[in-house]
Design a protein around this motif. Sequence first.
Motif, short mmCIF file in Angstrom:
data_model
loop_
_atom_site.label_atom_id
_atom_site.label_comp_id
_atom_site.label_asym_id
_atom_site.label_seq_id
_atom_site.Cartn_x
_atom_site.Cartn_y
_atom_site.Cartn_z
N VAL A 251 -25.61 -87.39 -21.99
CA VAL A 251 -24.49 -88.02 -23.04
C VAL A 251 -23.78 -86.73 -23.54
N ILE A 252 -24.32 -85.69 -23.91
CA ILE A 252 -23.80 -84.85 -24.52
C ILE A 252 -22.54 -84.18 -23.63
N ALA A 253 -23.00 -83.92 -22.31
CA ALA A 253 -21.84 -83.50 -21.55
C ALA A 253 -20.59 -84.54 -21.24
N THR A 254 -21.12 -85.74 -21.11
CA THR A 254 -20.12 -86.71 -21.03
C THR A 254 -19.15 -86.78 -22.17
N ARG A 255 -19.68 -86.83 -23.38
CA ARG A 255 -18.86 -86.85 -24.47
C ARG A 255 -17.86 -85.63 -24.35
N ALA A 256 -18.65 -84.41 -24.41
CA ALA A 256 -17.80 -83.25 -24.49
C ALA A 256 -16.51 -83.03 -23.37
N ARG A 257 -16.68 -83.73 -22.05
CA ARG A 257 -15.66 -83.84 -21.06
C ARG A 257 -14.83 -84.80 -21.55
N GLU A 258 -15.11 -85.93 -22.29
CA GLU A 258 -14.11 -86.89 -22.87
C GLU A 258 -13.39 -86.43 -23.95
N ALA A 259 -14.12 -85.48 -24.82
CA ALA A 259 -13.22 -84.89 -25.85
C ALA A 259 -12.32 -83.87 -25.35
N GLU A 260 -12.77 -83.01 -24.37
CA GLU A 260 -11.80 -82.06 -23.61
C GLU A 260 -10.62 -82.64 -23.27
N ARG A 261 -10.69 -83.86 -22.39
CA ARG A 261 -9.65 -84.76 -21.83
C ARG A 261 -8.77 -85.03 -22.86
N ASP A 262 -9.29 -85.76 -24.00
CA ASP A 262 -8.50 -86.23 -24.95
C ASP A 262 -7.64 -85.19 -25.61
N ARG A 263 -8.38 -83.92 -25.98
CA ARG A 263 -7.78 -83.05 -26.59
C ARG A 263 -6.50 -82.28 -25.60
N VAL A 264 -6.57 -82.26 -24.33
CA VAL A 264 -5.64 -81.54 -23.60
C VAL A 264 -4.63 -82.79 -23.36
N SER A 265 -4.86 -84.02 -23.13
CA SER A 265 -3.73 -84.95 -22.88
C SER A 265 -3.01 -85.38 -24.25
N THR A 266 -3.90 -85.10 -25.38
CA THR A 266 -2.93 -85.12 -26.62
C THR A 266 -1.96 -84.12 -27.11
N ILE A 267 -2.42 -82.80 -26.74
CA ILE A 267 -1.60 -81.77 -26.92
C ILE A 267 -0.15 -81.73 -25.94
N TYR A 268 -0.47 -82.29 -24.61
CA TYR A 268 0.68 -82.28 -23.56
C TYR A 268 1.68 -83.66 -24.19
N ASP A 269 1.11 -84.54 -24.65
CA ASP A 269 1.62 -85.70 -25.18
C ASP A 269 2.70 -85.35 -26.40
N LEU A 270 1.96 -84.79 -27.24
CA LEU A 270 2.93 -84.58 -28.29
C LEU A 270 3.99 -83.63 -28.03
N ALA A 271 3.63 -82.40 -27.21
CA ALA A 271 4.76 -81.43 -26.85
C ALA A 271 5.76 -82.03 -26.10
N GLY A 272 5.47 -83.12 -25.39
CA GLY A 272 6.30 -83.80 -24.58
C GLY A 272 7.32 -84.68 -25.20
N ARG A 273 6.87 -85.46 -26.15
CA ARG A 273 7.60 -86.31 -27.09
C ARG A 273 8.45 -85.80 -28.04
N LEU A 274 8.14 -84.48 -28.38
CA LEU A 274 8.97 -83.60 -29.06
C LEU A 274 10.05 -82.68 -28.60
N ASN A 275 9.87 -82.70 -27.25
CA ASN A 275 10.89 -82.09 -26.40
C ASN A 275 10.59 -80.33 -26.64
N LEU A 276 9.16 -79.92 -26.79
CA LEU A 276 8.88 -78.74 -26.64
C LEU A 276 8.61 -78.28 -25.42
N GLU A 277 8.82 -76.85 -25.21
CA GLU A 277 8.56 -76.09 -23.67
C GLU A 277 7.00 -76.42 -23.48
N ARG A 278 6.78 -77.01 -22.04
CA ARG A 278 5.54 -77.21 -21.45
C ARG A 278 4.92 -75.78 -21.61
#
Length: 678
Positions: A251-278
């Motif tokens: 369960v801990i490993a699953t939650r860690a993977r989900e948290a990492e996916r959420d962190r990466v997707s959130t960063i890319y989403d915010l940068a893209g919506r604000l027209n920042l360089e990839r």
Amino acid sequence: MDTMIELPAMRRSAELAPNTADADSRTVEVIWSAGARVRRSTLFGESYDEELSLDPAHVRLDRLNAGAPFLKVHEIDTLDAVIGSVVPGSARIENGRGIAQVRISERADVEPIWRDIQAGHIRAVSIGYQVHRFDISKPDGGRELWRAVDWTPFEISAVPVGADPAAGFRAKGEHHDCVLHRRDAETSEGASPMTDKTTPAAPADDTPDTAATEEITMPDDKTGAPEAQTRAAETRCQPKAPKPEAPDTEVIATRAREAERDRVSTIYDLAGRLNLERSFAEDLVKRGTDIDEARRLILDQVAAKSDETRTFPHVSIPLGGRDERITRRDAVANALLHRYSPTLFQLEDAARQYRGMTLLELARESLGNAGVNTRGLSRDEVATRALHSTSDFPEILSVVTNKTLRQAYEAYPRTFMLFCRQVLATDFKAMHRVQLGEAPQLLEVGESGEFKRGTLGESKESYKVKTYGRVVAITRQTLINDDLDAFTRIPAMYGNSIAQLESDVVWGIITANPAMSDGNALFHATHKNLAGTGAALAVDAVGAARAAMARQTGLDKKTVLNIRPAFLIVPAALELKAEQMVAQNLVPAATSSVVPQSIRTLTPISEPRLDAASATAWYLAASPNQIDTIEYAYLEGQQGAYIETRNGFDVDGVEIKCRLDFGAKAIDWRGLYKNPGA
């Protein structure tokens, strides 16, 4: 479930109906809302649709019907921004549209705006409003719908371009409470729901509760960039969560993977919506930056970009491709120039509104256009601020001085330009001009013979460009006394002075007879361009001078150049005699009175500067296209008269600097001939 948040005042585009303008009552009708559904954006959440309910029970019209202000582009920090008001009692809702009548102020500075409204040039208006309660729902597969069911319009503004409704909150200002009622959420058992004027109920015990947090982020009014802080409203409507049991390793490993996916997707989403360089987002991901820190760094990056390129919520679209400020500045300058000389400067249509205004009145007008309140200022204070502020009045004076100087400079007769050649100097270093001799004569080439080499003879003359200048100050007393001559006649006199200086330099070469590079004077017997015996201006004497020029040879003393004179140069004392000589004598009284065609083709040039040296000497000059005579040069980019203005430092006013970068030199003596006269 109800949530209490804080919101700033918001803006929406509206419509002005110029066809309802009444010139007598100075009123015009405004459609301040049609309740359209618009898109709103947040920084760290999904966008949503906003809809203003036009149910009369949902709109508070008290502030509009109490005479709400009609503003200029939502300005709220100065009384001059009020250009009218809503007619009390005229705000109403009809057929699903909000309508009101606006009365325009009778102030002089508002008159141009009123005329533009009547003519239909100003159509866009924008309303400011506060929302006290939103009903929030979310259709299946769609965005959230925020429906304002309790809101207050409080001001109407005239704007150049209607505010983009999708831009979100448009202005920074004081915040007010707003209730968010989510119809698809249910309050949990044991929690206290919130109402319009309540705050979240605290838990009964000290155990931390689970708080639902919503973030609403508004774009900055000036830069369009997100504000550095978000508005968060916390609700404590959730029941206390039970203490979780210790999870297993999977369960801990699953939650860690989900948290990492959420962190990466959130960063890319915010940068893209604000027209920042990839690459910026990739760097945050690789460094393992957590979401909170990533948000802070993203906000810093957005703020840095907004400092580089500022955008504004209301864009002025210049008519005909010209900025309104430039058009107005040119119109004022034209009015002043027409006042100076109606024959030289015709009054343009745009300048008619400024005709008859004094300098001080124009200064007050310029300050007003720059947003400076001049009400209550003395004449001295108006003059001082106009000359030392960001208004366009100093630029107007610069335009006037430049045009009057250029007009006077070009109008002054410079007679030397006909037989001299103009060049441009790239710097102030000495320029070396090679006096080319004749090309070597061609020699016969026999069968299977070789071509023999020849050389060009040359002699070198040198000169350089010099700087001439003067500074004159125009004080605020000149402005107060409405002394337009200081801005027109003084530059005009400078223009004459500069043209005279150029003539003095060039004609000084003729009268001074300077030495050439070979050590002999410009006009010298060795150069074969000086008559041995002076003779009065007559056909025979001119014929002898023409023959002498035709017999001029190259630097090898052998090749005959056959130079043909094109100009007859005389002092003012001989001007009439020269004109008579070259005039077309159709029926001569005697054969001896006939003037040959070769002499009648000469162009007479009369120059009074020659009288001071000799009232009898006369000259012949060849065309500069045939052979070099005298060359004059300007500094590249500074051809002719040049004038600069700046706010005075040593004097309380404006300083005008006039400058000329100019030089001249006789390059070749063979294109000139002198006869000392009788």
